[in-house]
Enzyme design. Structure first.
Site, PDB file in Angstrom:
ATOM      1  N   HIS A 391       0.573  -1.450   0.136  1.00 39.78           N
ATOM      2  CA  HIS A 391      -0.257  -0.129  -0.188  1.00 39.78           C
ATOM      3  C   HIS A 391       1.049   1.253  -0.191  1.00 39.78           C
ATOM      4  CE1 HIS A 391      -3.514   1.922   0.242  1.00 39.78           C
ATOM      5  NE2 HIS A 391      -4.357   1.930   0.583  1.00 39.78           N
ATOM      6  N   ASP A 395      -2.236   2.036  -4.427  1.00 39.88           N
ATOM      7  CA  ASP A 395      -3.163   2.952  -4.142  1.00 39.88           C
ATOM      8  C   ASP A 395      -4.467   1.992  -4.026  1.00 39.88           C
ATOM      9  OD1 ASP A 395      -2.426   5.079  -3.115  1.00 39.88           O
ATOM     10  OD2 ASP A 395      -3.025   6.083  -4.411  1.00 39.88           O
TER      11      ASP A 395
END
EC number: 2.3.1.61
Length: 420
Positions: A391, A395
């Site tokens: 992450h 995204d």
């Protein structure tokens, strides 16, 4: 005289463990011939001699850890002089005989021991096996190997165990290569050393877990159309491509390439304060072996057709199971696909491989009722797919979009063929 040194292997590999000596002291060695097998963090590699001659010295034993550039053997010219070793052995035996009781020193017994010593010299065994046999009084002529021509130390150890254990425990020990501890006989356990590769895998997996912000997103794929296409084309595919079978992995590989082009963040990695976005598509295909899961890479998948991808996957799988993978097969990939469905997995959260940003997980195809429109429910072959991703780089929007692209291309395989 020439030293044989551990060669440069790969940037990330600095040491290895001697898994097996392929040559014994006194054996003739050709230039370029392998003298030992080295187990590294990724693959087993053979260390070869750069000179022809006779192996005159082994500088490390099986199980020893050796570093890149370290000398592990000496290859000399001509025949090896083993008279010193022989005379030392002989003198040690003579000293032992002088200390024996009169009952043990009768001529018949001495003659028997000499015959046994000569017999042991004729048996092809590694130096460590001979040392262990001498130390523990094991007759090498009574030791059975594991199907090869050379007796090894573990063969001698297993022979010792067999003399004090039942046939059942002997078989168990030989098959597992482990040691059973019986502090509590009612709760038996088996303790064994982890292989170098398994220890490295455990370390790397923990590093990924601790050093990435890993998250997994899921989707499901209706496999009806791709299964129908494969069924219609598989016989012709085999004929056109010399027996190569058309599997699902090539479809998912090509779909992954298309999705990586659309979402380049998924084909990236972090290096310090920089993000490196790869402009190549080397896709890792996880392969299950006796040594655990290995991930060799199919190079330049964007430039290969379905048949070339299937052929390379098959070749890499054979090499992996035969322990013939080279370091070039295992490093510098960009993305990985793992198929837990071959083991029956319905859903999982795969762990990112190495410095990559994401991994795609395939799973079992299960027929279940699906609402195909507002008024119709049909039984369809469905597969859950998962994308585990870092992450820090990717995204949620990109991760979901990537997986949705995979889904759309697999459900419409004609579009996938056009993408290719």
């Amino acid at each position: 005289m020439a030293e044989v040194k551990v060669p440069e292997l790969a940037e990330s590999i600095t040491e290895g463990t001697i898994a097996e000596w392929l040559k014994n002291v006194g054996d003739n060695v050709d230039k370029g011939e392998a003298i030992l097998e080295l187990e590294t963090d990724k693959v087993n590699v053979e260390v070869v001699s750069e000179e022809a001659g006779v192996l005159s010295e082994q500088l490390a034993e099986e199980g020893d850890t050796v570093e890149v550039g370290q000398a592990v053997a000496v290859v000399g010219e001509g025949q090896v002089n083993t008279s010193n070793d022989s005379s030392n052995e002989s003198s040690q035996k003579d000293e032992a005989k002088e200390k024996e009781t009169p009952k043990q020193s009768n001529p018949n017994s001495s003659e028997s021991e000499n015959t046994q010593d000569n017999s042991q010299q004729r048996i092809n065994a590694t130096p460590s096996a001979r040392r262990h046999a001498r130390k523990n009084g094991v007759d090498l002529s009574e030791v059975s190997g594991k199907g090869n021509d050379v007796l090894r130390k573990d063969d001698v150890e297993n022979s010792q165990k067999s003399s004090s254990q039942t046939a059942k425990s002997e078989s168990k020990s030989q098959n597992s290569g482990s040691k059973q501890t019986n502090n509590n006989p009612s709760k038996p356990v088996i303790r064994e050393k982890m292989s170098r590769r398994k220890k490295t895998a455990a370390k790397k997996l923990l590093e990924v877990s601790n050093q990435t912000a890993m998250l997994t997103t899921f989707n499901e794929v209706d496999m009806t159309n791709v299964m129908d296409l494969r069924k219609r084309k598989k016989e012709q595919f085999i004929k056109d491509h010399d027996g190569t079978k058309l599997g699902f992995m090539s479809f998912f590989t090509k779909a992954a390439v298309a999705a990586l082009k659309k979402y380049p963040e998924v084909n990236a990695e972090i290096d310090g304060d920089d993000m490196i976005t790869k402009q190549f598509y080397d896709i890792g295909i996880a392969v299950s072996t006796d040594d655990g899961l290995l991930v060799p890479f199919v190079r330049d998948c964007d430039k290969k057709n379905f048949a070339e991808i299937e052929q390379e996957i098959a070749n890499l799988a054979v090499k992996a199971r035969d322990k013939k993978l080279g370091l070039d097969d295992m490093v510098n990939g960009s993305f990985t696909i793992t198929n837990g469905g071959i083991f029956g997995s319905m859903m999982s959260t795969p762990i990112i491989n190495g410095n990559q940003a994401a991994i795609l997980g395939m799973h079992s195809i299960i027929t279940r009722p699906i609402a195909v429109d507002k008024d119709t429910i049909e039984n369809r072959p469905m597969m859950y797919i998962a994308l585990s991703y870092d992450h820090r780089i990717i995204d949620g929007k990109e991760a979901v979009g990537f997986l949705k692209t995979i889904k759309e291309l697999i459900e419409n395989p004609e579009d996938l063929l056009l993408e290719s």
